[in-house]
Design an enzyme around this catalytic site. Structure first.
Site, PDB file in Angstrom:
ATOM      1  CB  ALA A  19      -0.928  -0.006   1.212  1.00  0.00           C
ATOM      2  CD1 TRP A  20       5.980   3.385   1.914  1.00  0.00           C
ATOM      3  CD2 TRP A  20       4.508   4.493   3.178  1.00  0.00           C
ATOM      4  NE1 TRP A  20       6.596   4.525   2.345  1.00  0.00           N
ATOM      5  CE2 TRP A  20       5.726   5.231   3.133  1.00  0.00           C
ATOM      6  CE3 TRP A  20       3.447   4.995   3.917  1.00  0.00           C
ATOM      7  CZ2 TRP A  20       5.890   6.442   3.800  1.00  0.00           C
ATOM      8  CZ3 TRP A  20       3.613   6.205   4.580  1.00  0.00           C
ATOM      9  CH2 TRP A  20       4.819   6.919   4.518  1.00  0.00           C
ATOM     10  NE  ARG A  21       7.156  -2.135  -1.021  1.00  0.00           N
ATOM     11  CZ  ARG A  21       6.827  -2.869  -2.051  1.00  0.00           C
ATOM     12  NH1 ARG A  21       7.166  -2.493  -3.283  1.00  0.00           N
ATOM     13  NH2 ARG A  21       6.162  -4.016  -1.895  1.00  0.00           N
ATOM     14  CE  LYS A 100       0.100 -11.361  -4.186  1.00  0.00           C
ATOM     15  NZ  LYS A 100       0.864 -12.218  -3.229  1.00  0.00           N
ATOM     16  NE  ARG A 168       6.570 -11.281   1.911  1.00  0.00           N
ATOM     17  CZ  ARG A 168       7.285 -10.621   1.000  1.00  0.00           C
ATOM     18  NH1 ARG A 168       7.021 -10.823  -0.296  1.00  0.00           N
ATOM     19  NH2 ARG A 168       8.243  -9.788   1.363  1.00  0.00           N
ATOM     20  CG  ASP A 180       3.948 -13.690  -0.928  1.00  0.00           C
ATOM     21  OD1 ASP A 180       3.276 -12.711  -0.549  1.00  0.00           O
ATOM     22  OD2 ASP A 180       5.069 -13.575  -1.464  1.00  0.00           O
ATOM     23  CE1 TYR A 238      11.310 -11.016  -8.581  1.00  0.00           C
ATOM     24  CE2 TYR A 238      12.231 -10.871 -10.792  1.00  0.00           C
ATOM     25  CZ  TYR A 238      11.195 -10.643  -9.908  1.00  0.00           C
ATOM     26  OH  TYR A 238      10.033 -10.065 -10.359  1.00  0.00           O
ATOM     27  CB  THR A 258       6.850  -7.881 -10.114  1.00  0.00           C
ATOM     28  OG1 THR A 258       8.090  -8.575 -10.301  1.00  0.00           O
ATOM     29  CG2 THR A 258       5.938  -8.711  -9.222  1.00  0.00           C
TER      30      THR A 258
END
Length: 330
Positions: A19-21, A100, A168, A180, A238, A258
């Site tokens: 939410a912040w980022r 999600k 998480r 996640d 990643y 992403t």
């Protein structure tokens, strides 16, 4: 300004990192939305968000839901609380955008979708990647026969280990790799292969102390016989990619889930004697999702298709949980 012309008024419940980022900064840049108020797990945290985003702060979620100057609510609580607070928002007459996944089980997904349909309210999951145009292009290439007859699909969304205190890793709050990061390749498989996917096997690496999933692999089969191999987890370098392989060519989307808003997607088409690299225009997948959500709010709920897709994904999650072979990691 008429009600149909004014910005939609959003309340945010949950003071999460996403939410912040990402989400609230994007909301504040969009003419379709007006961020009115925020509530979080503590009044102090809500006040920090309110000061940063120049909106009101509420002491708790109930106070947020009681406001008459809010059309929709964005829920970014821990996963285990998604269903609880999305349901309360819907019962308060608010449209809902929930992080999600939509819940932790298929039963939770079904109940929320039924409630939203009954009350003619928009309910959406914040699956940003589904709105990125690169996937439209990938599906067009398949439909145009560039790959020939598809035979297999592979997808992976993996990230390195998280800090030990990351939420998480808390099974009580809906943590674990399956909910996640695992839900991304599951949704990608449905997006590219269509409905009706069935699990054919799964393995989960789980933490010995509490059974929390650290990583996993899943094999799905589509109604037409296409095999889908999916990998996910918190134990890898990643990776965010998928490949669809046919009898004429293989198509890879290199940054599938992403991509940053300024990223120019790269699609790689490999044939027997040539390789084609397609660079597409950058797109802000979150902004596109928020535009679609705004349209659904204005039309009283919009299409029911996202509901069926959300339920189908959680049905797969349920089956994977109950049938997977588990390997304990100490």
């Amino acid at each position: 300004m008429t009600p149909s012309e004014r910005p939609l008024r959003l309340g945010a419940f949950g003071t999460s990192s996403i939410a912040w980022r990402r989400v609230l900064p994007t909301v504040t840049r969009m003419p379709q939305w007006d961020l009115v108020a925020v509530a979080g797990r503590t009044a102090k945290k809500a006040a920090q968000f309110a000061e940063h985003f120049r909106c009101a702060a509420e002491d708790d979620a109930e106070a947020l839901l009681e406001r008459t100057d809010i059309d929709a609510v964005y829920v970014s609580t821990p996963t285990a609380l998604h269903h609880t607070w999305a349901e309360r928002a819907l019962r308060a007459g608010k449209h809902v955008l929930v992080e999600k996944p939509i819940g932790t089980t298929a039963a939770e997904a079904r109940s929320l979708c039924a409630l939203a349909a009954e009350r003619r309210l928009a309910l959406r999951e914040n699956f940003m990647f589904l709105h990125h145009p690169q996937h439209v292009r990938a599906r067009e290439m398949v439909a145009d026969g560039r790959l020939g007859r598809p035979a297999s699909f592979r997808a992976a969304f993996c990230i390195p280990p998280l800090p030990h205190d990351d939420i998480r890793y808390d099974a009580r709050l809906g943590g674990g790799a399956l909910l996640d990061v695992g839900v991304y390749p599951l949704r990608a498989a449905a997006l590219l292969l269509g409905p009706g996917l069935e699990p054919a096997g799964a393995t989960l690496r789980t933490r010995a102390s509490d059974g929390l999933e650290l990583s996993g692999q899943v094999l799905l089969v589509s109604p037409s016989g296409i095999l889908a191999e999916l990998a996910f987890g918190f134990e890898h370098a990643y990776a965010s990619t998928y490949t669809l392989w046919g009898d004429r060519a293989r198509l890879t989307v290199t940054r599938a889930f992403t991509p940053p808003p300024a990223h120019q997607p790269l699609l790689v088409l490999e044939e027997q004697d040539r390789e084609e690299r397609l660079t597409l225009p950058a797109a802000d997948q979150l902004m596109l999702l928020l535009e679609e959500f705004a349209e659904a709010v204005r039309t009283g709920g919009g299409s029911a298709e996202p509901h069926s897709e959300s339920v189908a994904m959680m049905e797969l999650v349920d089956t994977i949980r109950t049938t997977a072979r588990r390997v304990e990691v100490r």
